[in-house]
Scaffold this active site. Sequence first.
Site, PDB file in Angstrom:
ATOM      1  N   GLU A  96     -18.536 -12.006 -11.084  1.00  0.00           N
ATOM      2  CA  GLU A  96     -18.932 -12.343  -9.708  1.00  0.00           C
ATOM      3  C   GLU A  96     -20.144 -13.286  -9.747  1.00  0.00           C
ATOM      4  O   GLU A  96     -21.039 -13.107 -10.581  1.00  0.00           O
ATOM      5  CB  GLU A  96     -19.329 -11.037  -8.997  1.00  0.00           C
ATOM      6  CG  GLU A  96     -19.881 -11.201  -7.606  1.00  0.00           C
ATOM      7  CD  GLU A  96     -20.489  -9.892  -7.049  1.00  0.00           C
ATOM      8  OE1 GLU A  96     -21.061  -9.095  -7.836  1.00  0.00           O
ATOM      9  OE2 GLU A  96     -20.390  -9.672  -5.825  1.00  0.00           O
ATOM     10  N   LYS A 128     -14.574 -11.647  -0.849  1.00  0.00           N
ATOM     11  CA  LYS A 128     -14.960 -10.240  -0.996  1.00  0.00           C
ATOM     12  C   LYS A 128     -14.825  -9.501   0.338  1.00  0.00           C
ATOM     13  O   LYS A 128     -15.273  -9.999   1.381  1.00  0.00           O
ATOM     14  CB  LYS A 128     -16.406 -10.180  -1.513  1.00  0.00           C
ATOM     15  CG  LYS A 128     -16.921  -8.791  -1.874  1.00  0.00           C
ATOM     16  CD  LYS A 128     -18.276  -8.918  -2.577  1.00  0.00           C
ATOM     17  CE  LYS A 128     -18.865  -7.597  -2.998  1.00  0.00           C
ATOM     18  NZ  LYS A 128     -20.116  -7.769  -3.781  1.00  0.00           N
ATOM     19  N   CYS A 176     -16.505  -6.877  -7.232  1.00  0.00           N
ATOM     20  CA  CYS A 176     -17.573  -5.886  -7.415  1.00  0.00           C
ATOM     21  C   CYS A 176     -17.418  -4.635  -6.565  1.00  0.00           C
ATOM     22  O   CYS A 176     -16.677  -3.740  -6.897  1.00  0.00           O
ATOM     23  CB  CYS A 176     -18.935  -6.529  -7.211  1.00  0.00           C
ATOM     24  SG  CYS A 176     -20.240  -5.460  -7.878  1.00  0.00           S
TER      25      CYS A 176
END
Length: 305
Positions: A47, A128, A173
Site C-alpha cells: 500500500e 480502498k 490494508c
Amino acid sequence: MTRIVTVAGAQLGPVQLADDRDSVVERMIVLLQEAASQGADLVVFPELALTTFFPRWFVDDIATTDHFYERSMPNAATQPLFDEARHLEIGFCLGYALLEDAPDGTQHRWNVQTLVERDGSIVGTFKKVHIPGHETNEPDRPFQHAERYYFEPSPDGFGVWDAFGGRVGMMICNDRRWPESYRLMGLQGVELILCGYNTPLHYAPDPSQDPLQGFHNGLVMSAGAYQNGTFVVGVAKGGLEEGVDSLADSSIFAPSGELLAKAETNDDEVIVAECDLDWCKQYTGTLFDFAKYRRPELYGPIAQP
Ligand code: CDV
C-alpha cells in the site's frame, strides 16, 4: 491445462520522507528482477508504496500534501517500473495515492492499487473501501493515522477481474480485517486476492493490541483464504519509517488457509509461492459451495447500517 500462477510479494522496508520516487522505483525494480529470477508471473507491492506513509502527519491545508499523490498511472516516475515489468513479461500490483480531477471541477483523493498484466496493460484500479483512523488532528497520539482526512472511501466496492488465467481481486490494508471484503470477492468467484498494507505496530486507541499485530495479520488472511477458497497475498511496507515501527510479515496463504510463504525481515524482501488456482475448487466445490450451502435469506442484517 494447469493454472499455476507464480506469485511474489515484494515487501518494502521503510520509505523515508527524504526518499524520492526515483529511488523507491529503483528498489522496486530490483525486487521485480529478483522475483522474475524466481519464476514469478505476478509481483505484489505494498500500500502507498511510492512514498512514506504520509497520513501519520496532520496538516491544516491538505493541498500542501498534493505531492504525495499520483496524478496518473503510469507517470514519469513509475514508467521505468512498467517498462522493466513488460521487458520481463511479469505483471504487478502497485499501491499508491491518487489525486483525481473530476469533470465537475471537484477533486478526489483515493488510496488505490492498480493491477497490471504481463503485457503491460492495466487490468483495473481498486479504491480502498474501509478507511481507518481519524479525520481531525489528534495531537495526544504519538503519531497520527489521519487516513480519513486524506482519502475518501471507495464508492465502488470490491471487484474481481479476469487476469493471470484466473479471477483476481484486490483489497488494501484495513480491508483485510473485514470478512465482508473476502466474501464479496468470493461471491464473484475470486481465486487470488492481492493486498498491500502499512500497519503501525502501535495502535493508539488500544495499545493492548500492539503485541498481537502479527497474530491478527495472519489470522484474518488465513481465515479469509480458507472461508472463501482463495489464495491471499498480503504485502507490507514494514520496519522503522520516520520513527514509526510497522509490521512486516508479508505472507501468502493457500485456499486451505495454510501459510505458503512469509517474509523473514523488516526490509526489502521477495517471497514467492506457486499458486495452483485449481486448488480453490477443492474448497469452493465442497465445504464452501456457496450456491448449495449459504443461507443468504438469513443474512440480511449483515448489510444493514
Ligand atoms: N493502513 C491501514 O489501513 N492501517 C490499519 C491500521 C491503522 C489499523 C490496518 O488495518 O492495518
